[in-house]
Design an enzyme around this catalytic site. Structure first.
Site, PDB file in Angstrom:
ATOM      1  N   LYS A   1       0.801  -1.240   0.000  1.00 62.16           N
ATOM      2  CA  LYS A   1       0.000   0.000   0.000  1.00 62.16           C
ATOM      3  C   LYS A   1       0.829   1.284   0.000  1.00 62.16           C
ATOM      4  O   LYS A   1       0.371   2.301  -0.478  1.00 62.16           O
ATOM      5  CB  LYS A   1      -0.964   0.006   1.193  1.00 62.16           C
ATOM      6  CG  LYS A   1      -0.245   0.123   2.524  1.00 62.16           C
ATOM      7  CD  LYS A   1      -1.225   0.257   3.688  1.00 62.16           C
ATOM      8  CE  LYS A   1      -0.466   0.613   4.942  1.00 62.16           C
ATOM      9  NZ  LYS A   1      -0.721  -0.232   6.084  1.00 62.16           N
TER      10      LYS A   1
ATOM     11  N   ARG B   1      -6.681   0.967  17.190  1.00 64.30           N
ATOM     12  CA  ARG B   1      -7.220   1.058  15.840  1.00 64.30           C
ATOM     13  C   ARG B   1      -8.144  -0.146  15.701  1.00 64.30           C
ATOM     14  O   ARG B   1      -9.120  -0.234  16.430  1.00 64.30           O
ATOM     15  CB  ARG B   1      -6.100   1.111  14.787  1.00 64.30           C
ATOM     16  CG  ARG B   1      -6.614   1.663  13.451  1.00 64.30           C
ATOM     17  CD  ARG B   1      -5.527   1.820  12.403  1.00 64.30           C
ATOM     18  NE  ARG B   1      -5.030   0.545  11.891  1.00 64.30           N
ATOM     19  CZ  ARG B   1      -4.051   0.420  11.001  1.00 64.30           C
ATOM     20  NH1 ARG B   1      -3.452   1.496  10.521  1.00 64.30           N
ATOM     21  NH2 ARG B   1      -3.660  -0.766  10.568  1.00 64.30           N
TER      22      ARG B   1
END
Ligand SMILES: *Cc1c(COP(=O)(O)O)cnc(C)c1O
Length: 356
Positions: free
Chosen positions: A36, A131
């Site tokens: 990514k 998260r």
């Protein structure tokens, strides 16, 4: 040549990958290569495959589709927990995914049954970075439902993420807790699971320090392969190359100017009131690259004597007074990007990517 350019030295990335595969194997750790940071550019995916990575991981299904369409073979993992609206695509297009919502797992299970398609999940547990991840105390109530999922949906293991949203670092104690939850899940479901995925580059740092409990057997690495760096603690990876990429931008003005702005000072482009030190008249350059091309704060000049002054949306101002080379408009300067700068350059259509 159309500037600015992000130059990528692919062979150095391949070498970083090969070294990491070897070093991690010595510690019983297998790797997912995370694409990514470079928007899953097919050249990067190919470099990762050349290095020997079997599993390519990305946070976006569109990036996984892009790599598949480029004909890059292998297994794919979705490492952003899936949106409920993309669960069918996740099952259809990915071999692995990270999950943290029980309802998403149950929906996956239904889809796996419907499509008769195998899919593997890694159950994420929040070890403090706040998260994604099941909160450890709610695992208990999920075991019964996890026992009854489709035979096509396989639990590959557990995972955790560190040093992303809140900067919580992996340490021997929280990695040991993760292993504890893994063993509990195995016991409660009476099954063996293959993976304990202990994090990204920040956990690699712990491995090199010899500070990772035995049993953590998988990591998901992006930054260390792509840039040879660790932004969680700035750990120096002496075995890796850091000169894998550079940004090249063109000077469109070079002129001696005062260092102190003239007139009344209001806010600059970003809404801050800038403060400048009076250093007298100095040679300054205007580069044709700005905040809409790249995250300027993440650039380090590579040419001797060059200092970044400030930037606006389309211009980067540099002090050239102390450079041994006499620059003129039309010359180019080089910068090393950090991870966020690489990321922003890779998604920007204004920055040309050249693989060499
Ligand atoms: C981005 C990401 C990684 C890779 O982290 P690096 O620090 O680049 O190695 C690993 N896991 C998850 C879930 C990620 O989102």
């Amino acid at each position: 040549m159309r500037y600015p350019i992000l130059k990528i030295y692919t062979e150095k990335i391949v070498e970083n990958g090969q070294i990491l595969i070897k070093e991690c194997a010595k510690n019983g750790i297998s790797l997912w290569a995370v694409t990514k940071g470079m928007s899953a550019h097919p050249e990067i995916a190919l470099a990762f495959k050349k290095a020997g990575f079997q599993i390519l991981a990305d946070s976006r299904i569109s990036n996984i589709v892009k790599m598949k369409e480029a004909g890059i073979q292998g297994e794919y993992a979705l490492i952003r927990i899936p949106m409920p609206s993309e669960i069918e695509d996740t099952v259809m297009l990915c071999d692995y995914s990270l999950v943290s919502e029980l309802d998403s797992v149950l929906e996956m299970s239904r889809i796996c049954d419907k499509l008769k398609k195998n899919h593997k999940i890694v159950i994420m547990i929040d070890m403090g970075d706040l998260r994604e991840g099941f909160w450890p105390t709610e695992l208990e109530s999920s075991y019964e439902k996890l026992k009854n999922i489709s035979p096509y949906l396989h639990i590959a293991g557990v995972g955790a993420n560190f040093a992303c949203a809140s900067g919580a670092l992996p340490r021997r104690d929280n990695l040991a807790s993760l292993l504890g939850y893994y063993k509990e899940l195995e016991n409660k479901l009476n099954c063996h699971f293959e993976l304990v995925s202990g994090g990204g580059t920040c956990t690699l740092v712990q491995m090199i320090r010899g500070n990772i409990p035995e049993g953590i057997n998988s990591l998901r690495l992006g930054e260390s392969i792509l840039l040879g760096t660790d932004s969680s603690e700035n750990f120096p990876f002496t075995m890796l190359s850091q000169d894998t990429m550079e940004i090249v931008a063109e000077l469109c003005e070079v002129r001696v100017k005062p260092t102190l702005p003239i007139g009344e000072i209001g806010m600059d482009f970003s809404g801050n009131v800038p403060i400048f030190l009076d250093r007298g008249n100095r040679l300054r350059g205007v580069l044709a690259i700005g905040k809409q091309d790249i995250r300027i704060e993440g650039l380090v000049p590579l040419d001797e004597g060059v200092e970044i002054i400030t930037a606006s949306s389309d211009h980067l101002l540099v002090d050239l007074e102390d450079c041994p080379k006499k620059y003129k408009a039309g010359d180019t300067l080089r910068f090393r990007p950090d991870y966020p700068a690489m990321l922003s350059a890779s998604t920007s259509s204004y920055v040309q990517k050249i693989f060499c």
